[in-house]
Scaffold this active site. Structure first.
Site, PDB file in Angstrom:
ATOM      1  N   CYS A 257      -1.186  -3.722 -21.179  1.00  0.00           N
ATOM      2  CA  CYS A 257      -1.471  -2.931 -19.980  1.00  0.00           C
ATOM      3  C   CYS A 257      -0.716  -3.428 -18.751  1.00  0.00           C
ATOM      4  CB  CYS A 257      -2.969  -2.900 -19.711  1.00  0.00           C
ATOM      5  SG  CYS A 257      -3.689  -4.529 -19.512  1.00  0.00           S
TER       6      CYS A 257
ATOM      7  N   GLU B 230      -3.162 -13.166 -20.891  1.00  0.00           N
ATOM      8  CA  GLU B 230      -2.204 -13.179 -19.792  1.00  0.00           C
ATOM      9  C   GLU B 230      -1.815 -14.588 -19.359  1.00  0.00           C
ATOM     10  OE1 GLU B 230      -3.700 -10.699 -16.606  1.00  0.00           O
ATOM     11  OE2 GLU B 230      -5.730 -11.450 -16.793  1.00  0.00           O
TER      12      GLU B 230
ATOM     13  N   HIS C 264       0.800  -1.203   0.000  1.00  0.00           N
ATOM     14  CA  HIS C 264       0.000   0.000   0.000  1.00  0.00           C
ATOM     15  C   HIS C 264       0.841   1.265   0.000  1.00  0.00           C
ATOM     16  CE1 HIS C 264      -4.329   0.084   1.414  1.00  0.00           C
ATOM     17  NE2 HIS C 264      -4.126   0.939   0.445  1.00  0.00           N
TER      18      HIS C 264
ATOM     19  N   ASP D 185       1.014 -10.888 -15.517  1.00  0.00           N
ATOM     20  CA  ASP D 185       0.686 -12.294 -15.314  1.00  0.00           C
ATOM     21  C   ASP D 185       1.304 -13.183 -16.387  1.00  0.00           C
ATOM     22  OD1 ASP D 185      -0.755 -12.609 -12.924  1.00  0.00           O
ATOM     23  OD2 ASP D 185      -2.403 -11.477 -13.810  1.00  0.00           O
TER      24      ASP D 185
HETATM   25  C1  PEP Z   1      -1.344  -8.008 -15.857  1.00  0.00           C
HETATM   26  O1  PEP Z   1      -1.454  -9.138 -15.389  1.00  0.00           O
HETATM   27  O2  PEP Z   1      -0.409  -7.644 -16.593  1.00  0.00           O
HETATM   28  C2  PEP Z   1      -2.350  -6.988 -15.547  1.00  0.00           C
HETATM   29  C3  PEP Z   1      -2.349  -5.838 -16.164  1.00  0.00           C
HETATM   30  O3  PEP Z   1      -3.251  -7.261 -14.574  1.00  0.00           O
HETATM   31  P1  PEP Z   1      -2.934  -7.273 -13.002  1.00  0.00           P
HETATM   32  O4  PEP Z   1      -1.579  -6.679 -12.803  1.00  0.00           O
HETATM   33  O5  PEP Z   1      -4.017  -6.482 -12.378  1.00  0.00           O
HETATM   34  O6  PEP Z   1      -2.983  -8.720 -12.687  1.00  0.00           O
HETATM   35 MG    MG Z   2      -3.331  -9.829 -14.544  1.00  0.00          MG
END
Ligand code: PEP
Ligand code: MG
Length: 757
Positions: A675, A604, A363, A628
């Site tokens: 992303c 992912e 956090h 991921d």
């Molecule tokens: C990812 O897995 O790259 C992603 C953008 O999702 P999170 O980080 O929320 O798992």
């Molecule tokens: Mg993810």
């Protein structure tokens, strides 16, 4: 044997300093193994030698005075190969080096084992005996096990000395490095202000209440006082952190409400327990349950509860508030930094943060990033309690803390700080400029929102859309599933603020490392378990409420896209699509003027990479979740510091997968974005645009850095680099090749060294 081991480790653990720890080791081991000599040699890097630091059996006057060069003697050999050496007659070994003044000539047999901490050899533990015999397997195993268990304690005791500016053998030393992980990039020089939780809950005894009604009333006044403090903090940090983060203090205040924690404490008081004991009990229960969760984010809530309850305890104990004196250039240090410790410090004096516990996902690290304060987390060997007032360097790029910095080092870091300031000032100038390569190839830079960024900040940085709104964040901040109407309001705010720019809302992605306090998921392998779309398809009522809220929120704006996480097969996509259609039809029947939004999938999982073509055919866009994808391709838990060095988005397998996804999706004519954190790494961004990614979606704080780098390279340079990288077989080499290309393009050093997840 096991009992003996345990009791030695315990005794050493409670030693007050390095010397007494080593003295305990040699005394206890000599008697446990019934041998004549036990000694510890420690490496002193400042004099490049192994120093005899403690011994039972060798002459006392040799201790602290006798040393061996690092390559000398059997001790040097044990350290060099980091393996035990067991000899029945040491003096006949070619590496034997007679140590004068120790009296060791009497002893024939020798067993030395290395003391290894975090892969580095700290020294050697030796036992010797007059009788010419090899130590048996059991003795060797005992010494190896003990050494492995003690290495951390020895490293910690050494570190304590290093804080005083002393090497293991007592020489004056400077520039001692304590490794951790980066929480927020940037560097800072300043003086440590060490903060502790207000009162110690673990020390409270359970006593009967004398007057139950009086105790309940007193507890309630204390709760009110803490609630007032929280409201003050809430006001105080206005404008310093994003609104969502600020809301945390409201959540804290609500936790104290009658129907939450406060109620449980009152119930326990009514069972006849005094208020302090009741509070400590309830706090302990909650903390334990949060701490046992595998989700980093939720584990942080345990810290929040401890912090909150300590504040109540503080009032229960009717103490005067402790005044912390914040110096100019404060480096805030704590065993476990909390958001409220951060909020209490005056922003203008706060230069850096250090937390012994926690990681880049904590956090506090998330808050620090939004506030732009250089932060190092997880400095496990740092004796933080002794740092008060000491001069420190926080290197948030490398994830290191440096104590006793020399004049030369300070000078070097001052230069970096100056460069940093110039860099940030320089980036302001490109806010309004388009993101395009030097030869005019346009790239879309979008942002990831949720807890980590605030929409206003993203817009201010020139974000052209939201590529990932992590909808689980408002769920995490809530105490139950938010209702459709509550969700509608949250989503509407985002869509309105960004309109007409696109907002990509991901459906609830819980499980793995993100489970909700009110919906616990207990699994042996949570990352391979009930996560993302798997949970929501099993709970269509949750999924439907969310989709209805999203669709209703987009009425009249029509800038919504829906994205599905953790997709591993086509059935999940078609089932989700059926539910989205159902929600749409319901709303149309209800007379809502809703537009059917584009729907996309996240790639992912390795399985989804291989199915990109078929998945792309089914949807309107695809977006790669490289966080991921890296974790699953490399089988490296993204939150585990032990394997953090293996986690790299520059691994050739990850690069190849990313290329495959974009090629296959483009062949289906579908737009492709990315992303994961990788998109916000300027070097990686260059590779991604060369691969053909249309949209890079990142944290708002990295947007201008990425833009600046993209504007300084041409598409030809980016494509050449990608071609070169395709031939390389190792993550480190790829990273170096990317850095070199940026260097050749004249990119600032500070932009090249940004952290990649
Ligand atoms: C990812 O897995 O790259 C992603 C953008 O999702 P999170 O980080 O929320 O798992
Ligand atoms: Mg993810």
């Amino acid at each position: 044997m096991l009992d003996q081991l345990r009791s030695i480790v315990q005794e050493v653990n409670s030693a007050r300093d390095l010397q007494s720890a080593l003295d305990i080791i040699v005394t206890r081991v000599r008697s446990a193994l019934n041998t004549q000599v036990c000694s510890v040699y420690l490496l002193d890097k400042d004099i490049n030698s192994h120093v005899l630091m403690a011994s039972q059996g060798l002459k006392a006057e040799a201790v602290g005075r006798v040393s061996l060069q690092t390559d000398e003697g059997l001790v040097g050999l044990v350290a060099k190969y980091a393996e035990p050496i067991n000899l029945s007659d040491a003096s006949t070994h070619p590496s034997y080096f007679y140590l004068q003044d120790t009296g060791e000539e009497e002893f024939n047999s020798f067993l030395g084992v290395p003391i290894i901490h975090h892969r580095a050899v700290l020294g050697v533990l030796v036992i010797q005996q007059r009788e010419s015999r090899r130590f048996d397997e059991g003795e060797e195993a005992f010494l190896i096990t003990l050494s492995a268990q003690l290495s951390g304690v020895i490293a910690h005791a050494e570190a304590t000395g290093a804080i005083q500016g002393l090497s293991p053998s007592g020489k004056k030393t400077e520039d001692t490095i304590f490794p951790g992980v980066s929480g927020s990039s940037g560097v800072a020089i300043g003086r440590a202000v060490v903060v502790f939780p207000h009162a110690d809950l673990s020390q409270i005894p359970q006593r009967p209440a004398k007057d139950i009604e009086h105790e309940v009333a007193f507890f309630k006044t204390c709760i009110d006082a803490v609630r007032r403090d929280m409201n003050d903090l809430y006001e105080k940090i206005a404008g310093h952190v994003a609104e969502e983060e600020r809301q945390l203090f409201n959540v804290y205040a609500r936790m104290l409400d009658d129907n939450a924690l406060g109620n449980e404490v009152v119930a326990r008081i009514r069972q006849g327990i005094w208020a302090q004991g009741a509070l400590a009990y309830v706090a302990g229960e909650h903390v334990r349950s949060f701490e046992s969760m595998s989700d980093d984010y939720l584990r942080e809530r345990a810290v929040d509860i401890k912090d909150l309850c300590s504040r109540v305890l503080f009032y229960l104990q009717a103490r005067e508030p402790i005044e912390i004196e914040y110096q100019e250039n404060t480096i805030l240090v704590s065993e476990e930094l909390t958001p409220s410790m951060l909020a209490e410090a005056p922003k203008e004096k706060l230069k850096g943060l250090i937390s012994v516990k926690g990681s880049g996902n904590s956090h506090v690290a998330i808050l620090a990033r939004t506030m732009g304060i250089p932060t190092v987390m997880g400095t496990v060997d740092l004796p933080y309690a002794q740092l008060e007032g000491r001069s420190l360097v926080v290197d948030g790029y490398r994830g290191e803390v440096i104590t006793s910095p020399s004049k030369a080092l300070r000078l070097r870091y001052r230069e970096i700080i100056k460069e940093q300031e110039q860099l940030i000032a320089g980036l302001e100038g490109i806010k309004e400029e388009p993101c395009e390569t030097s030869d005019g190839h346009r790239v879309q830079l979008w942002v990831n929102t949720g807890l980590m960024s605030d929409v206003m900040q993203s817009l201010d940085q020139g974000a052209e859309g939201i590529g990932l709104f992590r909808t689980e964040v408002p769920f995490l901040l809530s105490e139950r599933f938010p209702s459709e109407q509550e969700q509608y309001e949250i989503y509407r705010e985002q869509l309105e603020a960004f309109s007409p720019k696109i907002v990509t809302m991901r459906t609830l992605d819980i499980g793995g490392d993100k489970s909700l306090p009110y919906f616990p998921i207990e699994e042996a392998n949570p990352f391979l378990g009930w996560r993302g779309i798997r949970v929501t398809l099993d709970h269509p009522e949750i999924f439907m409420a969310q989709i209805r809220a999203m669709l209703r929120a987009s009425v009249g704006l029509d800038n919504l896209q829906i994205m599905l996480p953790m997709i591993s097969n086509v059935n999940e996509v078609s089932m989700a699509q059926q539910l989205i259609k159902k929600a749409y039809r319901e709303l149309v029947q209800e007379g809502v003027d809703v537009v059917y939004p584009p729907v996309g999938v996240m790639i992912e999982l390795p399985a989804a990479v291989y199915q990109t073509s078929v998945l792309a055919k089914m949807v309107d866009f695809v977006s790669v979740g490289s966080n991921d994808l890296t974790q699953y391709l490399l089988a490296v838990d993204r939150n585990n510091p032990r394997v953090a060095s293996l986690y790299s988005a520059f691994h050739p397998a990850v690069i190849a997968a990313l290329q495959q996804v974009v090629t296959l999706a483009k062949a289906e004519g579908k737009p492709v974005s990315i992303c994961g954190e990788m998109a916000g790494d300027p070097g990686a961004a260059v590779l991604l645009i060369a691969m053909g990614y249309d949209v890079l979606s990142m944290n708002a704080s990295t947007l201008l850095k990425v833009k600046s780098v993209i504007r300084s390279v041409s598409m030809d340079v980016a494509k050449d680099l990608l071609e070169q990288v395709a031939e390389l077989d190792d993550a480190q080499t790829i990273r170096s090749a990317v850095d070199m290309a940026l260097y050749n393009a004249g990119v600032d050093r500070l932009l090249r060294s940004s952290r990649t997840h």
